[in-house]
Design a protein around this motif. Structure first.
Motif, PDB file in Angstrom:
ATOM      1  N   GLU A  80       0.836  -1.206   0.000  1.00  0.00           N
ATOM      2  CA  GLU A  80       0.000   0.000   0.000  1.00  0.00           C
ATOM      3  C   GLU A  80       0.875   1.262   0.000  1.00  0.00           C
ATOM      4  O   GLU A  80       0.621   2.211  -0.753  1.00  0.00           O
ATOM      5  CB  GLU A  80      -0.931   0.010   1.220  1.00  0.00           C
ATOM      6  N   GLU A  81       1.895   1.260   0.843  1.00  0.00           N
ATOM      7  CA  GLU A  81       2.800   2.413   0.895  1.00  0.00           C
ATOM      8  C   GLU A  81       3.561   2.545  -0.426  1.00  0.00           C
ATOM      9  O   GLU A  81       3.794   3.653  -0.914  1.00  0.00           O
ATOM     10  CB  GLU A  81       3.787   2.261   2.056  1.00  0.00           C
ATOM     11  N   LYS A 122       2.458   1.749  -3.458  1.00  0.00           N
ATOM     12  CA  LYS A 122       1.580   2.334  -4.468  1.00  0.00           C
ATOM     13  C   LYS A 122       1.407   3.833  -4.262  1.00  0.00           C
ATOM     14  O   LYS A 122       1.431   4.617  -5.221  1.00  0.00           O
ATOM     15  CB  LYS A 122       0.216   1.633  -4.439  1.00  0.00           C
ATOM     16  N   ASP A 123       1.248   4.244  -3.000  1.00  0.00           N
ATOM     17  CA  ASP A 123       1.057   5.664  -2.708  1.00  0.00           C
ATOM     18  C   ASP A 123       2.297   6.484  -3.064  1.00  0.00           C
ATOM     19  O   ASP A 123       2.197   7.546  -3.677  1.00  0.00           O
ATOM     20  CB  ASP A 123       0.716   5.856  -1.225  1.00  0.00           C
ATOM     21  N   LYS A 124       3.456   5.981  -2.686  1.00  0.00           N
ATOM     22  CA  LYS A 124       4.697   6.714  -2.941  1.00  0.00           C
ATOM     23  C   LYS A 124       5.038   6.750  -4.436  1.00  0.00           C
ATOM     24  O   LYS A 124       5.519   7.769  -4.954  1.00  0.00           O
ATOM     25  CB  LYS A 124       5.858   6.082  -2.161  1.00  0.00           C
ATOM     26  N   LYS A 175       2.919   6.687  -6.909  1.00  0.00           N
ATOM     27  CA  LYS A 175       2.000   7.644  -7.524  1.00  0.00           C
ATOM     28  C   LYS A 175       2.473   9.075  -7.287  1.00  0.00           C
ATOM     29  O   LYS A 175       2.456   9.922  -8.194  1.00  0.00           O
ATOM     30  CB  LYS A 175       0.596   7.453  -6.942  1.00  0.00           C
ATOM     31  N   GLU A 176       2.952   9.328  -6.082  1.00  0.00           N
ATOM     32  CA  GLU A 176       3.428  10.673  -5.730  1.00  0.00           C
ATOM     33  C   GLU A 176       4.711  11.027  -6.479  1.00  0.00           C
ATOM     34  O   GLU A 176       4.847  12.124  -7.043  1.00  0.00           O
ATOM     35  CB  GLU A 176       3.670  10.740  -4.224  1.00  0.00           C
TER      36      GLU A 176
END
Length: 503
Positions: free
Chosen positions: A338-339, A341-343, A345-346
């Motif tokens: 999850e982390e 995917k978030d990072k 994307k950022e």
């Protein structure tokens, strides 16, 4: 340094510029005495620089004679490149729009004499264009396309076309130009070469601290170099020097790369070379290079913005890196899918490609300094207190931003670490590099190759002391001229020993 203005009709010059000889192209090209002169600066004001004209040959032969010439042949060719003129419009767009916003016509012509214009409101625009196109007289033509101003053309101005009412301004600009330039000063007799060291006084973590910069200056002075510390504002002065040493953190989309490229095109010895910056600054390039050479690295994935892969094959935690990250900035550790995917994307907002890499926890990283394909120093950089990297930029305690270090004799370092470092840098070139290596169970893995490694007083110079600075300067001097070292002053016999060991 002797200064010569070359102009088609010297009798028409009529301007009183102290300390400058004014001659014709014919005389410069045909008088064999000029080919024997050394330490000369030529200002080519010929009417025409077209290929194979006398003006073109003045610049071409000046370079062949080892004279510093403005404009250089490269500058002359650059002025003909429509694509380069278009790039000027893009690079200086904000300044162009701001400078010309009050112009109501659809076309505007800006005359630039020695980097200045007769109107103060165009001073900055004139200065920036002169930095890019090193010619004494320039004429920039701008057109308005209905939405904004664009550069249509940039050409040199023959002296005969300078309006008479501009001549008093031109004379003042010329006097100021020659007066402020470093080459207008008498170089002390003990100096053979001019060395520029590029620094950024405002940089938080520069590759060399103040004591190291002072040591570079002292070593260079002993070896016959006049040293001047320059900044990005001195881009237009690069041609004054014989060599450029970059001691500012480098990047491709950055003035350090542009200055290195400019210096190389002007015939200077450069460290770091633009090729080294280009190759080392991008981790995507290094990943492919090291993989193809079968040099061990942590497991690595290249992530694309339109297809960001998952990191299951790397496991968690893993490390995400922006391609142009340095000094541990732009590098993050993620602990879950999850982390991740978030990072991803950022970070993909800043770059179309990212690097995802297997996390290898170690107490320290090896840093092997390489110069001219020889080991210069070996360090162990320990992780910052309570952190997984050498630098912890989020630490509130200044003392805990960086980890400790050990400087060790190369003979005491693991052979496999030295061998892989040398193998890696041979893929880049023969300059100055710092190879970061992790070692697990006796097996080394290359993390990255740095084109601009730290040379700090009290750290990397811990064993060699002043010798490390001498070796780097000697390497630059060898690039200026293959016989340059024969001219170097003998410092108690140490030069001979260093020359034999290095070259």
């Amino acid at each position: 340094m002797k200064k010569i203005i070359v102009i088609n009709k010297p009798s028409h010059w009529g301007l009183d510029i102290p300390g400058v000889d004014v001659i014709s192209p014919r005389r410069y090209l045909s008088d064999s005495g000029f080919s024997k002169l050394r330490n000369v600066r030529v200002f080519n004001l010929s009417n025409d620089y077209a290929y194979q004209t006398r003006g073109y040959y003045v610049s071409l032969l000046a370079e062949a004679r080892g004279h510093k010439v403005v404009p250089s042949v490269k500058n002359i060719l650059d002025l003909r490149e429509r694509a380069l003129v278009k790039s000027v419009s893009d690079d200086l767009d904000d300044l162009i729009q701001k400078s010309l916003k009050r112009i109501r016509s659809q076309e505007f012509v800006l005359s630039i004499y020695f980097g200045q214009n007769i109107s103060i409101q165009y001073a900055r625009l004139a200065k920036e264009l002169h930095k890019l196109f090193q010619a004494p007289f320039l004429r920039a033509r701008f057109v308005h396309n209905g939405r904004k101003w664009e550069v249509f053309s940039i050409r040199t101005i023959p002296f005969k076309e300078v309006p008479e009412h501009h001549l008093p301004y031109l004379e003042n600009f010329a006097i100021e130009y020659f007066k402020r330039k470093r080459y207008d000063l008498a170089r002390p007799g003990k100096y053979i070469y001019d060395l520029a060291i590029l620094v950024n006084p405002d940089e938080t973590s520069p590759p060399s601290n103040k004591k190291a910069l002072a040591a570079f200056e002292e070593a260079a002075s002993k070896l016959g170099c006049y040293v001047e510390f320059i900044t990005k504002e001195d881009y237009n002065r690069i041609g004054e020097f014989d060599a450029l040493l970059i001691r500012e953190t480098t990047a491709v989309n950055h003035h350090t790369y542009r200055m290195a490229r400019r210096a190389q095109s002007e015939g200077l010895a450069v460290l770091d070379s633009p090729d080294s910056i280009l190759k080392c600054a991008n981790k995507v390039y290094l990943t492919e290079l090291l993989r193809n050479a079968k040099i061990p690295t942590p497991k690595t994935l290249v992530l694309l913005s339109d297809n960001p892969r998952d990191a299951d094959s790397l496991g968690f935690p893993c490390v995400l890196k922006l391609p142009d990250s340095s000094f541990s900035q732009g590098v993050v550790k993620v602990n879950s899918k999850e982390e991740f995917k978030d990072k991803v994307k950022e970070m993909l907002k800043a770059s179309d490609l990212l690097i995802a890499q297997e996390f290898m926890p170690t107490d320290y990283d090896w840093r092997v300094g390489i110069l001219n394909n020889e080991v210069l120093f070996v360090c162990r950089y320990y992780m910052a207190s309570g952190h997984w990297q050498i630098y912890n930029w989020n630490s509130k305690k200044k003392s805990e931003v960086e980890g400790n270090f050990d400087i060790i004799e190369p003979a005491d370092a693991p052979v496999q670490v030295l061998e892989i470092a040398l193998k890696a840098t041979r893929l880049i070139g023969n300059g100055l590099y710092g190879v970061d290596i992790k070692e697990l169970d006796g097996k080394p893995f290359v993390i990255e190759i740095n084109d601009n490694p730290n040379i700090d007083a009290g750290v990397e110079d811990g064993l060699l002391k002043e010798e490390i600075y001498r070796k780097i300067v000697l390497f630059l001097l060898e690039q200026i001229n293959g016989s340059a070292l024969k001219q170097l002053p003998d410092d108690k016999g140490r030069n001979k020993k260093l020359k034999n060991s290095l070259f």
